[in-house]
Design an enzyme around this catalytic site. Structure first.
Site, mmCIF file in Angstrom:
data_model
loop_
_atom_site.group_PDB
_atom_site.id
_atom_site.type_symbol
_atom_site.label_atom_id
_atom_site.label_comp_id
_atom_site.label_asym_id
_atom_site.label_seq_id
_atom_site.Cartn_x
_atom_site.Cartn_y
_atom_site.Cartn_z
ATOM 1 N N ARG A 47 -1.697 12.640 -7.070
ATOM 2 C CA ARG A 47 -0.430 12.773 -6.337
ATOM 3 C C ARG A 47 0.283 14.046 -6.816
ATOM 4 O O ARG A 47 1.209 13.989 -7.622
ATOM 5 C CB ARG A 47 0.439 11.526 -6.534
ATOM 6 C CG ARG A 47 -0.179 10.293 -5.898
ATOM 7 C CD ARG A 47 0.654 9.048 -6.107
ATOM 8 N NE ARG A 47 1.821 8.997 -5.254
ATOM 9 C CZ ARG A 47 2.727 8.017 -5.298
ATOM 10 N NH1 ARG A 47 2.597 7.022 -6.160
ATOM 11 N NH2 ARG A 47 3.760 8.020 -4.487
ATOM 12 N N LYS A 70 14.204 0.475 -0.976
ATOM 13 C CA LYS A 70 13.944 1.097 -2.291
ATOM 14 C C LYS A 70 13.786 2.606 -2.171
ATOM 15 O O LYS A 70 14.360 3.360 -2.953
ATOM 16 C CB LYS A 70 12.664 0.484 -2.889
ATOM 17 C CG LYS A 70 12.122 1.250 -4.077
ATOM 18 C CD LYS A 70 10.796 0.714 -4.568
ATOM 19 C CE LYS A 70 9.581 1.104 -3.778
ATOM 20 N NZ LYS A 70 8.891 2.330 -4.165
ATOM 21 N N ASN A 71 13.001 3.045 -1.196
ATOM 22 C CA ASN A 71 12.677 4.475 -1.129
ATOM 23 C C ASN A 71 13.811 5.328 -0.567
ATOM 24 O O ASN A 71 13.724 6.552 -0.570
ATOM 25 C CB ASN A 71 11.377 4.698 -0.349
ATOM 26 C CG ASN A 71 10.175 4.221 -1.157
ATOM 27 O OD1 ASN A 71 10.284 3.974 -2.361
ATOM 28 N ND2 ASN A 71 9.022 4.085 -0.499
ATOM 29 N N ARG A 94 8.242 -4.031 -8.619
ATOM 30 C CA ARG A 94 8.759 -2.666 -8.465
ATOM 31 C C ARG A 94 9.466 -2.483 -7.126
ATOM 32 O O ARG A 94 10.345 -1.647 -6.999
ATOM 33 C CB ARG A 94 7.614 -1.644 -8.516
ATOM 34 C CG ARG A 94 6.904 -1.592 -9.824
ATOM 35 C CD ARG A 94 5.833 -0.544 -9.788
ATOM 36 N NE ARG A 94 6.488 0.752 -9.810
ATOM 37 C CZ ARG A 94 5.992 1.826 -10.353
ATOM 38 N NH1 ARG A 94 4.802 1.789 -10.912
ATOM 39 N NH2 ARG A 94 6.649 2.949 -10.344
ATOM 40 N N CYS A 121 2.887 4.379 -8.620
ATOM 41 C CA CYS A 121 1.679 3.673 -8.204
ATOM 42 C C CYS A 121 0.518 4.641 -8.185
ATOM 43 O O CYS A 121 0.639 5.771 -7.715
ATOM 44 C CB CYS A 121 1.879 3.047 -6.829
ATOM 45 S SG CYS A 121 2.790 1.500 -6.918
ATOM 46 N N ASP A 157 2.397 2.473 3.556
ATOM 47 C CA ASP A 157 2.878 1.368 2.715
ATOM 48 C C ASP A 157 2.731 0.003 3.390
ATOM 49 O O ASP A 157 3.073 -1.023 2.798
ATOM 50 C CB ASP A 157 4.348 1.601 2.313
ATOM 51 C CG ASP A 157 4.478 2.747 1.324
ATOM 52 O OD1 ASP A 157 3.467 3.122 0.700
ATOM 53 O OD2 ASP A 157 5.592 3.282 1.181
HETATM 54 N N1 EPU Z 1 1.360 15.655 -1.501
HETATM 55 C C1 EPU Z 1 0.857 16.861 -1.917
HETATM 56 N N2 EPU Z 1 1.704 17.716 -2.563
HETATM 57 C C2 EPU Z 1 3.001 17.413 -2.794
HETATM 58 C C3 EPU Z 1 3.508 16.173 -2.358
HETATM 59 C C4 EPU Z 1 2.660 15.304 -1.698
HETATM 60 O O1 EPU Z 1 -0.326 17.164 -1.729
HETATM 61 O O2 EPU Z 1 3.714 18.234 -3.388
HETATM 62 C C5 EPU Z 1 0.469 14.713 -0.774
HETATM 63 C C6 EPU Z 1 0.308 13.395 -1.523
HETATM 64 O O3 EPU Z 1 -0.714 13.468 -2.485
HETATM 65 C C7 EPU Z 1 -0.008 12.452 -0.378
HETATM 66 C C8 EPU Z 1 0.818 13.005 0.771
HETATM 67 O O4 EPU Z 1 1.106 14.354 0.431
HETATM 68 O O5 EPU Z 1 -1.367 12.553 -0.058
HETATM 69 C C9 EPU Z 1 2.120 12.292 1.049
HETATM 70 O O6 EPU Z 1 2.885 12.182 -0.148
HETATM 71 P P1 EPU Z 1 4.479 12.059 -0.130
HETATM 72 O O7 EPU Z 1 5.024 13.177 -0.947
HETATM 73 O O8 EPU Z 1 4.954 11.934 1.269
HETATM 74 O O9 EPU Z 1 4.698 10.695 -0.887
HETATM 75 P P2 EPU Z 1 5.628 10.397 -2.130
HETATM 76 O O10 EPU Z 1 6.937 11.072 -1.956
HETATM 77 O O11 EPU Z 1 4.873 10.600 -3.380
HETATM 78 C C10 EPU Z 1 6.734 8.357 -0.956
HETATM 79 C C11 EPU Z 1 6.993 6.916 -1.302
HETATM 80 C C12 EPU Z 1 5.693 6.144 -1.278
HETATM 81 C C13 EPU Z 1 5.058 6.278 0.110
HETATM 82 C C14 EPU Z 1 4.883 7.750 0.469
HETATM 83 C C15 EPU Z 1 4.371 7.974 1.880
HETATM 84 C C16 EPU Z 1 8.882 7.022 -2.771
HETATM 85 C C17 EPU Z 1 9.436 6.900 -4.146
HETATM 86 N N3 EPU Z 1 7.578 6.847 -2.630
HETATM 87 O O12 EPU Z 1 5.849 8.835 -1.958
HETATM 88 O O13 EPU Z 1 6.064 4.787 -1.476
HETATM 89 O O14 EPU Z 1 3.797 5.662 0.103
HETATM 90 O O15 EPU Z 1 6.159 8.434 0.352
HETATM 91 O O16 EPU Z 1 5.215 7.397 2.808
HETATM 92 O O17 EPU Z 1 9.614 7.231 -1.810
HETATM 93 C C18 EPU Z 1 5.737 2.557 -2.089
HETATM 94 O O18 EPU Z 1 6.935 2.338 -1.848
HETATM 95 O O19 EPU Z 1 4.912 1.618 -2.282
HETATM 96 C C19 EPU Z 1 5.269 3.926 -2.166
HETATM 97 C C20 EPU Z 1 4.164 4.258 -2.791
#
Ligand code: EPU
Length: 419
Positions: A122, A22-23, A398, A117, A306
């Protein structure tokens, strides 16, 4: 409304085929906007977040159709520079990728701020920092972000304060047509980043270093559509591996890239499950005698956040005390109260959960609080005494394709029912 009903106690045996990631599929689907034509994607997981991403693209003028060979044809020639409906983008975190994609193709983007989620704050400050470093003017109004690239983005060096998956994806997509070279330092190294870069390179982009923490994007003037097969979902695979270790039995987890699962494999072995690793599958054998382990979640190649809730569920059945430290999301512990309804003994102190395991859990009425929390409840229920009713199934849908059917084929007594 749906519920998942699980009568616990059946071991799992047989083969399970893992769907596409998915991701990885989400950024690739949004990146199709850049190639202005008919892309064909294979191994796309038909989960609700992906269907939502199709709806978002359709709302902007793309056509999405299913081919007889199972591929998805995504024609983005007709995509317009418009604002996607807020009721669609606000439901999904992955819709932030629309900002990078629209900015890249049209030099401007206006996108409602995303949902997804809910495990705490975030922010997207690192995405914004990346767009601004490439020369975009950014402003926020009425719950949406506006990005304007004027005469086009210009390559530059971006250091990410956090190795964010989303920010890395968005900067890569935004930089594909930027003049000169963009360097992303402290980039996320997850397999989905590699998949996105491979897809874009198939379309004619020039991206190097994906999978390391320094990624270089040399700007090109155009992309062409391509055919691409999405990599298997390491989190779905890990979830089935943990389910097999918890419920007992022998499960062949097939259609995977075992290297993506190295940390999961190591921790399951430490906990006492037996694993055999093959070229594209892993066999998990478990007699349910597990022992406690210590885990700390961290960006890839560290232990995936995850997989945190699913391991917690398993460790409720493991002898001794386990700890799971959460290094990515502060609010990831909402599943704990639900597992406690099933008799789990878990204390959360700050970002660390201590689990006293070894006592059987019992069935209860519980509810998924997010996607992976839902998977954890399913795993807990598979080994529990009695019947568990799991609500919040829309969260599970999801990210998991037919989790009930796949587990039932392995021998579990599990049904998704409309209530
Ligand atoms: N963060 C910041 N600023 C930013 C971006 C992120 O402070 O601009 C922080 C976040 O708050 C968090 C950390 O950095 O504490 C990591 O966030 P990241 O950006 O890596 O996560 P994401 O892109 O929001 C993706 C996956 C998530 C997965 C995380 C970590 C997708 C659509 N989502 O989220 O997947 O948990 O990376 O690996 O790719 C899931 O599939 O269940 C899911 C939640």
């Amino acid at each position: 409304m749906k519920k998942i009903i699980v009568r616990g106690g059946s071991p799992l045996n047989g083969d399970v085929y893992i769907s596409g990631m998915k991701n990885a599929a989400l950024p690739i689907i949004f990146a199709c906007i850049l190639s202005k034509g008919k892309n064909i994607l294979y191994n796309v997981p038909r989960v609700s977040d992906i269907e939502l991403s199709f709806d978002i693209l359709r709302s902007l003028g793309a056509t999405v159709s299913e081919r007889a060979d199972g591929g998805i044809e995504l024609d983005t020639a007709g995509v317009r520079s418009e604002v996607a409906p807020y009721e669609l983008v606000s439901k999904m975190r992955g819709s932030t990728y629309l900002i990078g994609a629209m900015l890249s193709r049209f030099g401007e983007a206006r996108v409602g701020l995303p949902g997804g989620c809910n495990f705490g704050d975030r922010p997207i400050d690192q995405h914004v920092k990346g767009f601004a470093t490439l020369g975009a003017q950014i402003s926020f109004d009425e719950g949406s972000l506006r990005a304007d690239a004027g005469d086009g983005l210009v390559g530059n060096s971006v250091y990410l304060d956090i190795a964010s998956v989303g920010a890395t994806v968005n900067i890569i997509i935004a930089a594909v047509f930027a003049k000169g070279t963009t360097v992303v330092m402290n980039a996320a190294r997850e397999p989905h980043i590699v998949d996105l870069a491979n897809f874009l390179n198939h379309c004619g982009a020039d991206i190097r270093g994906a999978g390391t923490n320094t990624i270089k994007i040399h700007g090109v003037s155009e992309l062409h559509p391509c055919e691409y097969s999405i990599s298997p979902d390491m989190i779905e695979a890990g979830t089935f591996m943990v389910a097999a270790a918890t419920a007992g039995g022998c499960v062949n987890v097939k259609n995977i890239i075992p290297e993506h699962l190295d940390t999961i494999t190591a921790k399951l072995r430490e906990a006492g499950a037996k694993l055999e690793v093959f070229d594209d599958s892993i066999t998990v054998t478990s007699d349910r005698w597990l022992r406690g382990v210590t885990i700390k979640t961290w960006p890839y190649p560290g232990f995936a956040t995850d997989m945190h809730p699913q391991f917690s569920a398993m460790l409720c059945y493991a002898n001794g005390v386990s700890t799971i430290g959460e290094g990515i999301f502060d609010g990831r512990f909402k599943y704990v109260d639900e597992l406690k309804k099933m008799g789990a003994s878990i204390d959360v102190d700050g970002n660390v959960a201590s689990i006293i395991g070894g006592m059987p859990l019992h069935g209860a009425s519980v509810s998924a609080t997010d996607l992976r929390a839902g998977a954890a409840l399913v795993i807990a229920a598979l080994a529990a005494q009695g019947t568990t009713e799991i609500g919040g199934v829309e969260f599970i849908e999801r990210g998991y394709c037919n989790i009930d059917k796949k587990l039932r084929a392995l021998g579990a007594d599990i049904y998704a029912v409309e209530v």
